[in-house]
Design an enzyme around this catalytic site. Structure first.
Site: not given
Ligand code: PEP
Length: 264
Positions: A15-17, A105, A107, A177, A183, A220, A241-242
């Site tokens: 997930n590149w957000k 998600h 966010e 999640e 993150g 993470s 993600g990251g």
């Protein structure tokens, strides 16, 4: 290892957000495709990228058309068309043949105030259009510390599953999640993650054969902790993600999934 683990595939999803630019997005997808080639031969291992929506079509067409890496969007709206400025409908996603779309998600739930009901509408719309929903659920630290974790997960799941028949329900991919792990650099331990996944699988078992349902862990995940997490009985992959923004790190997670699959 139990027989059920043999039957379930593993999915590593990035997930590149709201990151990258057009040129960087194409470059990153290319780096991932090139480095992951040998692992994509493993028929039990799937990889998918969730780039920003504006870059998804070019990535699918120009970089991944000959590569077994899926493309999905990070969000959608449940209405089919109309006066919803800025939104992307499920039919638009389906018309471009994207295989997956995230729904709920954390966010989106936190920043954009998406309710369980809205997330359920999105998941149902995706299922109708044959796009696989990746339903994200998870508790905040406060909910966990105050003993409400299972209540929260139950409400997030029930909103989506209670009106579905079992065959349809089995097509949903779940991403557990924990919000406190997203993150932050602090992943759930493998025991914490396994215990949440076991609960989720048992709960979803009320609606369908949950042995067929893929449950990803997100929060993470790195190339360093992926093997331990992915080795757990009820963890069928990772939503990353990251670490998905750095090709070598994402490759390390794909390698870990391949290694786990070859050890069972
Ligand atoms: C995510 O975006 O879903 C996520 C899990 O992010 P990170 O891996 O950076 O924690």
């Amino acid at each position: 290892m139990s027989e059920s683990l043999h039957k379930r595939r593993k999915l590593i999803a990035g997930n590149w957000k709201m990151n990258t630019t057009s040129s960087r997005a194409l470059e990153l997808a290319g780096q991932i495709a090139d480095s992951a080639t040998q692992y994509l031969d493993n028929p039990l291992l799937d990889v998918a990228l969730f780039p920003p929506a504006v870059f998804a079509e070019r990535i699918a067409r120009e970089v991944l058309s000959q590569v077994r890496i899926g493309v999905g969007l990070q969000n959608c709206y449940n209405e089919p068309y109309g006066a919803f400025t800025g939104e992307i409908s499920v039919d638009m996603i389906a018309s471009l043949k994207f295989g997956y779309c995230l729904a709920g998600h954390s966010e989106r739930r936190t920043i954009f105030k998406e309710s369980n009901e809205l997330v359920a509408h999105k998941v149902h719309a995706l299922l109708k259009s044959d796009v696989i929903p990746v339903l994200c659920i998870g508790e905040t630290l406060d909910e966990r510390n105050s003993g409400r974790m299972f209540e929260v997960l139950t409400a997030q799941l029930d909103a989506v599953y209670q009106s579905l028949n079992s065959h349809t329900a089995e097509r949903i991919i779940i991403a557990y999640e924990p919000v406190w792990a997203i993150g932050t650099g602090v992943s759930a331990s493998k025991e914490e993650a396994q215990s949440a996944h076991e609960f989720i699988r048992a709960h979803v078992g009320r609606f369908c054969d949950s042995e067929k349902v893929l449950i990803l862990y997100g929060g993470s995940v790195t190339n360093e902790n992926a093997f331990d997490l992915l080795s757990q009985h009820d963890i069928d992959g990772a939503l990353v993600g990251g670490a998905s923004l750095v090709a070598e790190k994402f490759l390390g997670i794909i390698q870990s999934a391949d290694k786990v699959l070859s050890s069972i």
